[in-house]
Design a protein around this motif. Sequence first.
Motif, PDB file in Angstrom:
ATOM      1  N   GLY A  15      -7.179   3.721   2.227  1.00  0.00           N
ATOM      2  CA  GLY A  15      -6.785   4.834   3.092  1.00  0.00           C
ATOM      3  C   GLY A  15      -7.690   4.935   4.315  1.00  0.00           C
ATOM      4  O   GLY A  15      -7.225   5.162   5.430  1.00  0.00           O
ATOM      5  N   ILE A  16      -8.976   4.728   4.104  1.00  0.00           N
ATOM      6  CA  ILE A  16      -9.919   4.789   5.227  1.00  0.00           C
ATOM      7  C   ILE A  16      -9.635   3.653   6.215  1.00  0.00           C
ATOM      8  O   ILE A  16      -9.656   3.836   7.428  1.00  0.00           O
ATOM      9  N   VAL A  68      -8.885   4.698  -2.034  1.00  0.00           N
ATOM     10  CA  VAL A  68      -9.478   5.557  -1.008  1.00  0.00           C
ATOM     11  C   VAL A  68      -9.977   4.703   0.154  1.00  0.00           C
ATOM     12  O   VAL A  68      -9.758   5.026   1.321  1.00  0.00           O
ATOM     13  N   ILE A  97       0.846  -1.198   0.000  1.00  0.00           N
ATOM     14  CA  ILE A  97       0.000   0.000   0.000  1.00  0.00           C
ATOM     15  C   ILE A  97       0.878   1.244   0.000  1.00  0.00           C
ATOM     16  O   ILE A  97       0.595   2.238  -0.652  1.00  0.00           O
ATOM     17  N   LEU A 121      -6.045  11.430  -3.179  1.00  0.00           N
ATOM     18  CA  LEU A 121      -6.941  10.756  -4.120  1.00  0.00           C
ATOM     19  C   LEU A 121      -8.182  11.593  -4.370  1.00  0.00           C
ATOM     20  O   LEU A 121      -8.705  11.644  -5.482  1.00  0.00           O
ATOM     21  N   MET A 122      -8.645  12.268  -3.314  1.00  0.00           N
ATOM     22  CA  MET A 122      -9.883  13.032  -3.458  1.00  0.00           C
ATOM     23  C   MET A 122      -9.668  14.352  -4.180  1.00  0.00           C
ATOM     24  O   MET A 122     -10.452  14.737  -5.049  1.00  0.00           O
ATOM     25  N   THR A 128     -19.143  11.844   3.105  1.00  0.00           N
ATOM     26  CA  THR A 128     -18.073  12.840   3.071  1.00  0.00           C
ATOM     27  C   THR A 128     -16.971  12.496   2.072  1.00  0.00           C
ATOM     28  O   THR A 128     -16.348  13.395   1.525  1.00  0.00           O
ATOM     29  N   VAL A 129     -16.715  11.215   1.872  1.00  0.00           N
ATOM     30  CA  VAL A 129     -15.581  10.853   1.015  1.00  0.00           C
ATOM     31  C   VAL A 129     -16.030  10.230  -0.297  1.00  0.00           C
ATOM     32  O   VAL A 129     -15.811  10.776  -1.373  1.00  0.00           O
ATOM     33  N   PHE A 134      -0.211   9.595   7.194  1.00  0.00           N
ATOM     34  CA  PHE A 134      -0.047   8.892   5.932  1.00  0.00           C
ATOM     35  C   PHE A 134      -1.407   8.516   5.337  1.00  0.00           C
ATOM     36  O   PHE A 134      -1.679   8.760   4.163  1.00  0.00           O
ATOM     37  N   SER A 135      -2.288   7.956   6.195  1.00  0.00           N
ATOM     38  CA  SER A 135      -3.594   7.556   5.669  1.00  0.00           C
ATOM     39  C   SER A 135      -4.396   8.772   5.217  1.00  0.00           C
ATOM     40  O   SER A 135      -5.077   8.741   4.190  1.00  0.00           O
ATOM     41  N   ILE A 136      -4.281   9.853   5.967  1.00  0.00           N
ATOM     42  CA  ILE A 136      -5.028  11.055   5.591  1.00  0.00           C
ATOM     43  C   ILE A 136      -4.483  11.615   4.267  1.00  0.00           C
ATOM     44  O   ILE A 136      -5.248  11.989   3.370  1.00  0.00           O
ATOM     45  N   ARG A 176     -18.040  11.917  -3.248  1.00  0.00           N
ATOM     46  CA  ARG A 176     -17.342  12.838  -4.144  1.00  0.00           C
ATOM     47  C   ARG A 176     -16.538  12.111  -5.209  1.00  0.00           C
ATOM     48  O   ARG A 176     -15.934  12.742  -6.070  1.00  0.00           O
ATOM     49  N   MET A 177     -16.463  10.794  -5.096  1.00  0.00           N
ATOM     50  CA  MET A 177     -15.547  10.086  -5.976  1.00  0.00           C
ATOM     51  C   MET A 177     -16.273   9.135  -6.922  1.00  0.00           C
ATOM     52  O   MET A 177     -15.667   8.251  -7.506  1.00  0.00           O
ATOM     53  N   LEU A 211      -3.075   9.999   1.886  1.00  0.00           N
ATOM     54  CA  LEU A 211      -3.498   9.137   0.782  1.00  0.00           C
ATOM     55  C   LEU A 211      -4.915   9.488   0.348  1.00  0.00           C
ATOM     56  O   LEU A 211      -5.186   9.701  -0.843  1.00  0.00           O
ATOM     57  N   VAL A 212      -5.817   9.590   1.318  1.00  0.00           N
ATOM     58  CA  VAL A 212      -7.211   9.888   0.983  1.00  0.00           C
ATOM     59  C   VAL A 212      -7.334  11.291   0.378  1.00  0.00           C
ATOM     60  O   VAL A 212      -8.001  11.495  -0.634  1.00  0.00           O
TER      61      VAL A 212
END
Lengths: 379, 460, 297, 258
Positions: free
Chosen positions: C101-102, C98, A262, A340-341, C82-83, A332-334, C86-87, A336-337
Amino acid sequence: MTDDLRLLRSAGARIGAALAVAAVVVTPLLISSDFWMSVFIAAGVFALGGLGLNLLTGYTGQASLGQAAFVLIGAYTAAWFGADKGWPMLLWMAAAMLAAGLVGAAIGPFALRFKGNYLVVVSIALVFVTVHVLQNWDSFSGGFNGKSVGGISLSFLVDFGDLSIFGKQFTPEQGLFYLTWIVVGLATLAVANIIRTRPGRALQAIRDRDVAAEVIGIRVARNKVIVFALSGAMAGLAGGLDAARVGFLTPGVAESQLLLSIRYVAVIVVGGVGTVVGAIVGALFLGPLPELVEEFSDKINFTVPLVDQPLLKDSATSEGIMSNAVFSEILFSILLVVFLMFQPRGLVGLWHRMVASLKRRGTPTDDAGPDIEPVATPH
Amino acid sequence: MTKKLWLVSALLLTFALFAAACGSSDDSGDSAGSDTTEPTDGSDTTAPTDGTEPADSGSDATVAPDDGSVEPAGDPEPAPGFDGETIKLGYLTDESGPLAILGVPLTTGSQIYWDYVNEELGGVGGRYQVELATGDTKDDPSSAVQEYQRLKDDSVLFAQILSTPPTQAVLEFLKEDNIVGVPGSLAGTWANEAVLMPNGAAYEYEMINIADWFVNDSGLGGVDTVQCVVSVNDLYGEVGLDGLEYAAGELGFELTEKRTMNRNDTDFAATVSALDQAGCEAVYAITVPREQSTMMAEAATQGFDPIWLGALPSYLSLLAGPNFEKFYVALDNPDFNDTSVPGMVDFLERFETYKPDSGAEPNSFFFSGYYQQIAVHALLEKAVELGDLSREGIANAMTQLGEVETDGLTAENYVYGAPEDRIPTSASRIFVYDPDNPPNLLTELALLDSELNDGYELGG
Amino acid sequence: MDKFLQLFVSGVALGGIYALIALGFVVIYKATGTFNFAQGGFVLLGTYLTYQLAVEWEVNFYLSTLIAVLAMAGVAMLIERTVLRRMMDQPAFTIILVTVGILLFLQQLVPIIWDEPGLRFANPWLGEVVDIGGVSISHANIWTVVYAGVVFGAFALFFKFTRTGIGMQAAALDQEAAAAQGISVARSFQVSWAIAGAVGVLAGVMLTARGGDALTPAIGFVALRALPAMILGGLDSPGGAVVGGVIIGVAEVLTAGYLEYEWLGANFSSVVPYLVLIFVLLFRPSGLFGTKEVERV
Amino acid sequence: MSAVLEVDGISLSFGGLRVLNEVSFALEPASLLAIIGPNGAGKTSVFNCINGVYRPFEGSIHLDGEEITGARPASIAERGLARTFQNLALFVNLDVVDNLMLGRHHLMKTGYWAGALWVGRAKREEHVHRARCHELIDLLELGDHVGRPVGLLPYGVQKRIEFGRAVAMEPKVLLLDEPVAGMNVEETEVMAGDITSVREELGMAMIMVEHDMQLVMGLAEQIVCLSFGEVIATGDPATVAADPEVIAAYLGTPEDAV
């Protein structure tokens, strides 16, 4: 007319490349700390593996969470030939690339049959199987107990393990830094060249529309197998270099290797999917992140009003909300999200956008930059 | 680079010769080793260093001679991890990985010990405050090496390196940099490494002791009892199993069913069924705590109720459950309620004083983290006494350390020195689960040092 | 034979847990067409919530589970809103990442809130065993199978008979067409995430509430072991998830019981799910019960 | 055997449903053949059979005298067959030049090694073919769009780029699947001009599926009319347009009839 064939088209790109080369040369002269050298070697390893993954995922559209498996295979092969058998550097490097590349080629046919979602799971399966084999193939891998990589040769023309230039003696870490980043540089050049020529265009065609690619005469199957092998080989080489850095290998558990996979994906997402320098940018951004958190944790200890505690624990024993390691993982996880967003083209895309907006301010032509998502995985 | 290598090897050689010289005068000591004498005052035997071996003619082998007397040798010079006032210790522990369950309380235990030293003794040598710096290994060699590199220039030594794989990974670097490290694991092979400072009885001895006790002394079973084993897939499981198989061979019983497990396993249905079907009456558990408790819970649901015989890491003081009263474990530490052990009284008192605000109860892991630092403390005191807190100085101090008194906190005192000169402890206490004996829920049954231990070669 | 039966029963119970996790994967795949790795995070957070209620606050176990189920449905909806919302038009792999990531986020969040590394969590049936013809079956295992069955049944009814359920199926087939029919795609996404969150709690509780110190942040990744069950059954088939779960569970426990110490290596059983998966997929690329993907030119 | 492409009695069915029934026709060198017919008549299926996406269960197809029935699409493309798609199939993230260069993929030889090293032939080849693509871009007047991902360009331009990509393949036969579908009048005229200029300059044979009868009548030398998978009329445009069966097949969609 053929000006657009040049590798570095703009003055900015040429300056950037020159600066990058200068940075590689100068860094070990400025930094003597084994720790920071080790951090940047690790970043180079991520860049190399990420470069391979970008070729596979960014340019060919083949989703994979299996990169860690190739890194492991490369690392163990390097340890076996380089440390146990005492092969010279170029040979163990070749062996690491070959072993990981062959496994990649063996996975290729699966990629022909499974797409998108299924392929992701097949790549996860590869991680589980690789870890299992390494845990149990004692004579090759040392099994659960792991394997020492002591005495591996880092010598080709010069001995990177004992580097001395113009009377300046470098530490082994500094030598390995040079070696790693030279390899990263060469690999980047190779990938850039592939991308701008026939085979690279074919890969992008497969990514964008594989049926159409087949129809215009691109052997989709063959190219997919090759790119899996290439991506694997680069990850394998990355693994070999990492083995030289760490000096000791264990297979770990599959879940932790999956996390590593990942991380490779995150490197290219944050850097820039489907861009040549994306992996390097991402690796340099994400690689040192935990260490920076660790280093500057005392700066982050603003007090949280209600509990009156520092945000971070300096160590496991002191009070605080979370440890440095947890903080960097959560960061790191934040990241990544968020990337991507909001910035799916990564830092490289962000840079291009900034440059474009600066240019726009100078000349009021409406030249909105490309804004198409580069990864187009077949659904 | 080569210069450094020469230096290190010259030093190691010096120490080796040193130790040989000390050892020869001390050869009569048996494994009970209660005499504290020789190594400390035998330290003025510096002569052989120059004479015998031509290889060490180079450079810095001369660190040894300046420690000659018992008199304080002057204040130690600043060195990596020591700025002249504060001594910094590195801890490579697992704060967020699979072993955080051990790593966090261990480091907390260590912190308690040093809080006591800093507050009540004024620090090492009464002068030097001690600070802890931790690096999170996540129980992974790669992270361990990285954290090692980060901490090494700011630590006089590594006072704890948790778990076997990180220790193996860091060992090469420790050797190269000549830094002393204290493994937080008990694999017997550690005793053979000059830069490592192990604590407590090796896992091999623990398993030999508990097997010997079970078959001969417990009254619970004998050689005819159907005995089985579950071991974890790593070096700890391997050496523990090695000790157990040796004991089985010597004592004359079979291990009817042998199972292995991985760390992080969550489902033990198959393992428990297999043990049940094999008719196991006693199961040796060379396992890790969380998984062990899950396995025992699974045994309860399958109605499988054997005698469990565990090594230290298989045991977690939080244990509680329907079928746990038949859980026996080999440990180094005494009963927490045994006021006849002075070290234990101190521990509980200091734990109360310095424990973290979260209000934890004392348990074996806090305890292990605490008592491991006693040897580190002794080593630092020795180095301060010798007036040298540099890496070489500490490595040198270790060869001269000799026996370290733990006030009864270990079943036996460890005698340090150069590897071939060390006398590792091999005694264990055997405990049984006892819910009525808080806080550790264990009651001591025996303290023994199996005769078989003498015939067993660590790392062999 | 006793051993086989015993292992088989254990395998079915493990398979029930896999099926519960896989059902969470399936419901989101069915509605949105992508994988949701965050399912592991739902399992994790939901179980810790249940633990908090049942053990720390001593609420009745069943009530705790129910509250956690509702809470996780809410959390999942919040994340969707929220996430993921939008995708919707992003490529599948981006969405998968994503959700990864969550998962990582939730996995780090949990140890911040509950900072003990391992927690003991016991269900009310701990140690209760029924003996049927020499095979002892724990109440916990029976409950697992019952839960999986009930959830599956509820799924089937929901998709067949409720307006929302039918709408969700339609939206999964063709979002534009469904929207044209007045079916709210957004709503069907939201409902699917809520269901996934809810189901995750049940799976997690059955996985960890067995008395050992089994409740750790690592169980978020244990949920990944259910992936093969989901794929094996077919990504979009709830029935397939149940069958796939049982096949994988039984295969895993049987190999663990019979193949230990063979040349296949220690803990071969842990890779068996993936090997079974690949083997089946080679012959049926869409799983046992999945809808075949048709490629158009 | 003077025909450059010969389709001989091919039949295709999906799950028992017969899509094509013994379809035959021949394409003369340098000519343009149009396939017409109502929706669902099987026009695109004919294309898919010719270029190997589908495999007919009977009948044969010869390209320049060589049997290509059932070969893989890439291999058929290499032997000299190009096509465009009814719904665009461009490589949307690449620019015009790269899309056209991809058309020339099978004419080039650079492999991974040579490409990575960027030496000798790889470099030369790249220059030569790129120059060729730029000529084509000039011919098709696509010069304004160089440098931007084609996915961002207007639909009509994308259609022309796809046509350009097919031409860049330098095929013996070019299949055009509804080249002007969805275009407005001006765009259609530009496209028609493109087709004409390519035929004049390069003289390749083409088959076109198209509903726009005006375009078909203006460009085609020969027309094949399909209905429910069967050929109901073949011949020059005037003949086919007058064929009563063709008129009957088109009833109900009068705007398509002329």
